[in-house]
Design a protein around this motif. Structure first.
Motif, mmCIF file in Angstrom:
data_model
loop_
_atom_site.group_PDB
_atom_site.id
_atom_site.type_symbol
_atom_site.label_atom_id
_atom_site.label_comp_id
_atom_site.label_asym_id
_atom_site.label_seq_id
_atom_site.Cartn_x
_atom_site.Cartn_y
_atom_site.Cartn_z
ATOM 1 N N GLU A 169 5.061 31.969 50.428
ATOM 2 C CA GLU A 169 3.679 31.560 50.150
ATOM 3 C C GLU A 169 2.797 32.776 49.877
ATOM 4 N N PHE A 170 3.023 33.843 50.630
ATOM 5 C CA PHE A 170 2.263 35.080 50.439
ATOM 6 C C PHE A 170 2.495 35.642 49.032
ATOM 7 N N VAL A 171 3.747 35.740 48.611
ATOM 8 C CA VAL A 171 4.060 36.273 47.275
ATOM 9 C C VAL A 171 3.453 35.391 46.195
ATOM 10 N N ARG A 172 3.525 34.096 46.367
ATOM 11 C CA ARG A 172 2.977 33.166 45.378
ATOM 12 C C ARG A 172 1.473 33.353 45.198
ATOM 13 N N ASN A 173 0.762 33.650 46.283
ATOM 14 C CA ASN A 173 -0.690 33.813 46.206
ATOM 15 C C ASN A 173 -1.130 35.220 45.840
ATOM 16 N N TYR A 174 -0.395 36.225 46.306
ATOM 17 C CA TYR A 174 -0.848 37.606 46.151
ATOM 18 C C TYR A 174 -0.316 38.306 44.898
ATOM 19 N N ALA A 175 0.864 37.941 44.438
ATOM 20 C CA ALA A 175 1.434 38.618 43.264
ATOM 21 C C ALA A 175 0.535 38.509 42.030
ATOM 22 N N PRO A 176 -0.020 37.335 41.720
ATOM 23 C CA PRO A 176 -0.933 37.271 40.573
ATOM 24 C C PRO A 176 -2.176 38.140 40.772
ATOM 25 N N TRP A 177 -2.636 38.224 42.025
ATOM 26 C CA TRP A 177 -3.823 39.031 42.323
ATOM 27 C C TRP A 177 -3.557 40.510 42.046
ATOM 28 N N TRP A 178 -2.324 40.963 42.300
ATOM 29 C CA TRP A 178 -2.003 42.365 42.002
ATOM 30 C C TRP A 178 -2.306 42.683 40.540
ATOM 31 N N ALA A 179 -1.933 41.778 39.640
ATOM 32 C CA ALA A 179 -2.160 42.009 38.208
ATOM 33 C C ALA A 179 -3.630 41.854 37.840
ATOM 34 N N THR A 180 -4.260 40.769 38.289
ATOM 35 C CA THR A 180 -5.651 40.531 37.888
ATOM 36 C C THR A 180 -6.598 41.577 38.466
ATOM 37 N N HIS A 181 -6.250 42.136 39.613
ATOM 38 C CA HIS A 181 -7.091 43.178 40.199
ATOM 39 C C HIS A 181 -7.205 44.361 39.245
ATOM 40 N N THR A 182 -6.078 44.860 38.751
ATOM 41 C CA THR A 182 -6.092 45.980 37.814
ATOM 42 C C THR A 182 -6.758 45.593 36.496
ATOM 43 N N LEU A 183 -6.422 44.419 35.978
ATOM 44 C CA LEU A 183 -6.977 43.985 34.688
ATOM 45 C C LEU A 183 -8.497 43.849 34.760
ATOM 46 N N ASP A 184 -9.007 43.319 35.875
ATOM 47 C CA ASP A 184 -10.460 43.164 36.020
ATOM 48 C C ASP A 184 -11.179 44.502 36.078
ATOM 49 N N TRP A 185 -10.609 45.464 36.818
ATOM 50 C CA TRP A 185 -11.266 46.767 36.915
ATOM 51 C C TRP A 185 -11.223 47.510 35.578
ATOM 52 N N LEU A 186 -10.139 47.343 34.838
ATOM 53 C CA LEU A 186 -10.075 47.969 33.513
ATOM 54 C C LEU A 186 -11.079 47.320 32.556
ATOM 55 N N ARG A 187 -11.302 46.050 32.730
ATOM 56 C CA ARG A 187 -12.198 45.319 31.815
ATOM 57 C C ARG A 187 -13.671 45.510 32.162
ATOM 58 N N PHE A 188 -14.013 45.423 33.450
ATOM 59 C CA PHE A 188 -15.426 45.422 33.839
ATOM 60 C C PHE A 188 -15.918 46.744 34.419
ATOM 61 N N GLY A 189 -15.007 47.637 34.784
ATOM 62 C CA GLY A 189 -15.426 48.904 35.375
ATOM 63 C C GLY A 189 -16.138 49.796 34.364
ATOM 64 N N LYS A 190 -17.162 50.521 34.821
ATOM 65 C CA LYS A 190 -17.959 51.354 33.914
ATOM 66 C C LYS A 190 -17.292 52.691 33.619
ATOM 67 N N LYS A 191 -16.716 53.296 34.617
ATOM 68 C CA LYS A 191 -16.040 54.583 34.447
ATOM 69 C C LYS A 191 -14.892 54.617 35.447
ATOM 70 N N VAL A 192 -13.691 54.365 34.964
ATOM 71 C CA VAL A 192 -12.556 54.148 35.857
ATOM 72 C C VAL A 192 -11.513 55.251 35.696
ATOM 73 N N LEU A 193 -11.186 55.896 36.809
ATOM 74 C CA LEU A 193 -10.099 56.876 36.849
ATOM 75 C C LEU A 193 -8.897 56.203 37.483
ATOM 76 N N VAL A 194 -7.823 56.055 36.711
ATOM 77 C CA VAL A 194 -6.607 55.408 37.219
ATOM 78 C C VAL A 194 -5.712 56.441 37.879
ATOM 79 N N VAL A 195 -5.319 56.151 39.119
ATOM 80 C CA VAL A 195 -4.399 57.024 39.857
ATOM 81 C C VAL A 195 -3.267 56.154 40.379
#
Length: 464
Positions: free
Chosen positions: A351-377
């Protein structure tokens, strides 16, 4: 016997208070015996099951930074086989590097027990022992690089480490019959390790120890704390910009905060409040995240409104397979604990993987899309090349960190939130379906990074 019982009853009928007192004492004694029998031999497991969606997760990354301990200094009870193997280094290795060459080939249960103990002792290497840093070429200006030097005709690892510890230096460098003490500096940064065989000269006082040569030093880190990077405070003036330290839960955010605080000398803040982190020294944890008194703010948020509230961000990305397991351990075992076997085998993990795995991807995608100045590390890059990656992070924060201070951070990098690794799973918890789903998310994130001319995900993310 009947007479005695009759007298006993008559005594308590006349004094009911005495009866109730006796009854209470009897019940208390029984409870204590029951509790004792319940706790003896049972491991203490923290059951921190806070809802991560409510907003205050903090991860305990599985970090091991002790490096190659082939020449590591052993404990003083050298009768232990595993201590001998670690202490004597290359002298006990065969041509193929196998440490059984002189210890003998122990098979079966003993071999497995020995292997487990070696792993455990490597994890606990800092407790009462120096840490082996490697073999390094003699620095150009020796007196400036390592200011304390002592001749030791009867050289041993113990003697040199004890001398440098007494002189309050974090580094002990063995050079044949000379012992040098100092700090990691730009003159001696410990970044370019040499082949250990160049340092494999026997110690005069210990036949099975390596003491280096006048040209190639064996270096150990003592138990002395390098205090050049330990001072921390709040910003002297309110910051004009809010910088996020953003990551998916389990990606090493707490560890990154520790590194940033040591490198800059300023406290980090948090979008949440975690009392255990505050008690461990993260004093910015109590400040409101908009206070402007901290150098950056930890957050796991990924909504557009929350992201746009920040002026810039360091986006920390970690292998989802590792991040998911780290966050699952935190959720069910606390910051440095482990989820119980029943949680991995029960319904909680799928259940944890089912709920959290998509969030791993959308978290990065959202910050790349909406972040003003993003340094990826990438977490893996930070772990592998801390000096360079931490320098990039500090640069975004607008702080001119001295190089010597960054070198100090390298020697204090573990922090208080490192899982010991002693309870690693003996099986892969990811099913084939889970792997297919997560691999698709990895490819999506990789494409998004490359589409912005950024470095894609590290190669070790896949295949599994």
């Amino acid at each position: 016997m009947a007479k005695l019982w009759f007298k006993f009853q008559r005594y308590f009928r006349r004094k009911p208070v005495r009866f109730f007192t006796f009854l209470v004492l009897y019940l208390t004694a029984g409870s204590l015996v029951f509790l004792h029998s319940g706790f003896v031999g049972q491991p203490a497991v923290s059951q921190n099951q806070a809802n991560p969606a409510a907003g205050a997760p903090a991860e305990g990354a599985e970090l091991t930074f002790l490096g190659d301990l082939n020449l590591g200094r052993g404990f003083r009870d050298t009768g232990e086989v595993s201590s001998i193997a670690r202490r004597y280094g290359p002298w006990l290795k065969g041509k193929d590097g196998n440490e059984r060459a002189k210890l003998g080939d122990y098979g079966g249960a003993w071999s497995r027990a020995l292997k487990g103990r070696v792993v455990r002792e490597k994890e606990e290497e800092r407790d009462g022992s120096a840490v082996f840093r490697g073999c390094f070429r003699r620095p150009d200006n020796l007196s400036l690089a390592l200011p304390v030097t002592a001749a030791m005709p009867n050289m041993s690892v113990d003697k040199c480490v004890d001398l440098c510890t007494e002189k309050e230096y974090p580094l002990a460098a063995l050079a044949g019959t000379a012992c040098h003490c100092g700090f990691p500096t730009t003159r001696f940064p410990l970044h370019e390790r040499e082949d250990e065989q160049l340092c494999a000269q026997k110690c005069s006082a210990e036949e099975f120890e390596s003491c280096g040569t006048p040209s190639y030093f064996i270096v150990y880190q003592t138990q002395v704390q390098d205090n050049r990077c330990m001072d921390r405070r709040f910003l002297p003036a309110k910051s004009k910009q809010l910088i996020a330290l953003a990551s998916f839960p389990g990606a090493g955010n707490t560890w990154a905060r520790h590194l940033i605080e040591l490198a800059t000398g300023f406290y980090t803040g948090s979008y949440y409040f975690d009392g255990s982190l505050y008690n461990k020294g993260f004093k910015g944890e109590r400040d409101h995240w908009r206070s402007g008194r901290t150098i950056c703010i930890k957050t796991h948020e990924s909504g557009q409104k929350e992201i746009e509230a920040f002026d810039a961000a360091i986006l920390l990305i970690r292998n989802p397979y590792k991040a998911l397991m780290a966050e699952f351990n935190r959720k069910y075992g606390g910051h440095i604990g482990f989820a119980a076997h029943a949680h991995w085998k029960g319904k909680e993990w799928p259940e944890f993987v089912r709920n959290y795995a998509p969030w791993w991807a959308t978290h990065t995608l959202d910050w790349l899309r909406f972040g003003k100045k993003v340094l990826v590390v990438h977490f893996e890059d930070l772990k592998r090349d801390l000096f360079v990656q931490l320098g990039r992070m500090v640069g975004l924060l607008g702080v001119a960190a001295r190089e010597d201070r960054l070198l100090c951070v390298e020697s204090q990098k573990d922090g208080n939130f490192k899982r010991s690794g002693l309870r690693k799973l003996e099986y892969d918890p990811y099913t084939a379906d889970m792997q297919r789903t997560i691999s698709a998310y990895i490819k999506t994130v990789d494409a998004a990074l490359r589409g912005r001319n950024l470095t894609g995900v590290p190669d070790d993310y896949y295949p599994r």
